[in-house]
Design a protein around this motif. Structure first.
Motif, mmCIF file in Angstrom:
data_model
loop_
_atom_site.group_PDB
_atom_site.id
_atom_site.type_symbol
_atom_site.label_atom_id
_atom_site.label_comp_id
_atom_site.label_asym_id
_atom_site.label_seq_id
_atom_site.Cartn_x
_atom_site.Cartn_y
_atom_site.Cartn_z
ATOM 1 N N CYS A 75 -3.104 2.974 6.864
ATOM 2 C CA CYS A 75 -4.333 2.448 6.248
ATOM 3 C C CYS A 75 -5.599 2.943 6.961
ATOM 4 O O CYS A 75 -6.642 2.278 6.924
ATOM 5 C CB CYS A 75 -4.281 0.923 6.210
ATOM 6 N N HIS A 116 0.859 -1.196 0.000
ATOM 7 C CA HIS A 116 0.000 0.000 0.000
ATOM 8 C C HIS A 116 0.887 1.235 0.000
ATOM 9 O O HIS A 116 1.838 1.315 0.782
ATOM 10 C CB HIS A 116 -0.915 0.006 1.227
ATOM 11 N N HIS A 132 -0.049 4.451 0.647
ATOM 12 C CA HIS A 132 -0.345 5.541 1.582
ATOM 13 C C HIS A 132 0.454 5.392 2.886
ATOM 14 O O HIS A 132 1.015 4.337 3.163
ATOM 15 C CB HIS A 132 -1.850 5.656 1.870
ATOM 16 N N CYS A 149 -8.574 2.915 4.600
ATOM 17 C CA CYS A 149 -8.314 1.892 3.586
ATOM 18 C C CYS A 149 -9.276 0.707 3.757
ATOM 19 O O CYS A 149 -9.337 0.087 4.815
ATOM 20 C CB CYS A 149 -6.855 1.475 3.771
HETATM 21 ZN ZN LIG Z 1 -4.018 0.582 2.977
#
Ligand SMILES: [Zn+2]
Length: 294
Positions: A262, A257, A259, A265
């Motif tokens: 999370c 991921h 970002h 997310c």
């Molecule tokens: Zn994430």
């Protein structure tokens, strides 16, 4: 002395019923709280969203799973000490949401939380509360009166009653207030349990949940976390939780991921949900279902 709520014409309940608990996976509906309305078309897992985030939908957005609508009362009372939207405005929002997004399981009313900080005001951590400076009895009276008004304005929408109070006898008085207004809470498909989220894992909260569930009331626990669910989850008909987001904020992002963390997310939220449901004491909950991201 608590004044009984104004008795109005008793409005028949919406015909739409939730399936019986036995028909649900694990016996409890567990709604993931999010402010991301597009998740509604990305996962069939039940979601819980504030009306203010949904009512802003200009383009139709069809949900593929179940969802329920939060009225956003916590922040209204925290920042304003009262409701800034009228019941009529709220019903207009709820109707727009129903038409644009699809039928929801239920919507919360414009209730009045009874935590001491909501009433007296003050600061906890970096959160400031202006305070309503009213009594618990007045919060309860307004909560019941608002529910009756919403039902009268929108008998076709599944708006739920919420029990408010602080100590167990307060909640019992609130049950009686509904009763006097002609509402038998044991016949409602869902009844929200207010003002418990910040003390959900305490013995006090367990006593409140146990007593009310013992009256045959199908409770929804607002803002539940892992510990609270482990203690009283088996007594709740449903619960919502944003705890996954806090959990994620303090951890690195999942592998792959991009970002920073999370906290917003969906894959992370679904994993968290699966772990929490699998860990409940009376659990026969399956793994998270219905995600296009899973
Ligand atoms: Zn994430």
């Amino acid at each position: 002395m608590t004044q009984p709520a104004v008795i109005r014409r008793v409005i028949p309940r919406p015909a739409r019923e939730l399936p019986d608990a036995a028909a649900r996976p694990g016996g409890m509906w567990f709604y993931l709280t999010t402010h991301k309305k597009h998740w509604l078309r990305e996962t069939a897992v039940p979601l819980f969203l504030k009306s203010e985030h949904l009512a802003s939908a200009v383009k139709p957005l069809r949900s593929i799973g179940r969802y329920a609508v939060d009225s956003g009362g916590f922040s209204e009372l925290q920042y304003h000490g009262c409701w800034t939207r009228s019941a009529r405005q709220y019903v207009d929002d709820l109707r727009r949401i129903w038409e644009h997004i699809g039928p929801y399981d239920w919507a919360a009313p414009q209730d009045w939380m009874c935590e001491p900080i909501m009433i007296q005001g003050g600061t906890v951590g970096n959160q400031h509360f202006v305070g309503t400076h009213l009594s618990i009895a007045e919060h309860q009276r307004r909560t019941v009166a608002n529910y009756l008004e919403l039902r009268e304005l929108a008998p076709d929408l599944p708006i739920i009653p919420v029990l408010q109070g602080w100590e167990l006898p307060d909640y019992e008085r609130c049950v009686a207030l509904y009763e006097r207004a002609g509402i038998d809470l044991s016949r409602e498909h869902t009844v929200g349990l207010g003002s418990v989220c910040r003390r959900q894992a305490t013995r006090e909260a367990a006593a409140i949940v146990t007593t009310l569930a013992g009256y045959g009331i199908r409770l929804h626990g607002f803002g539940f976390k892992t510990l609270g669910l482990a203690k009283v989850g088996h007594l709740l008909a449903s619960a919502d939780s944003a705890a996954w987001s806090t959990h994620a904020r303090h951890r690195p992002a999942l592998p792959g991921h991009t970002h920073k963390n999370c906290a917003n997310c969906l894959p992370y939220a679904l994993r968290w949900r699966g772990r929490v449901l699998a860990g409940l004491p009376t659990s026969h909950h399956p793994a998270p279902e219905g995600s296009s991201h899973a």
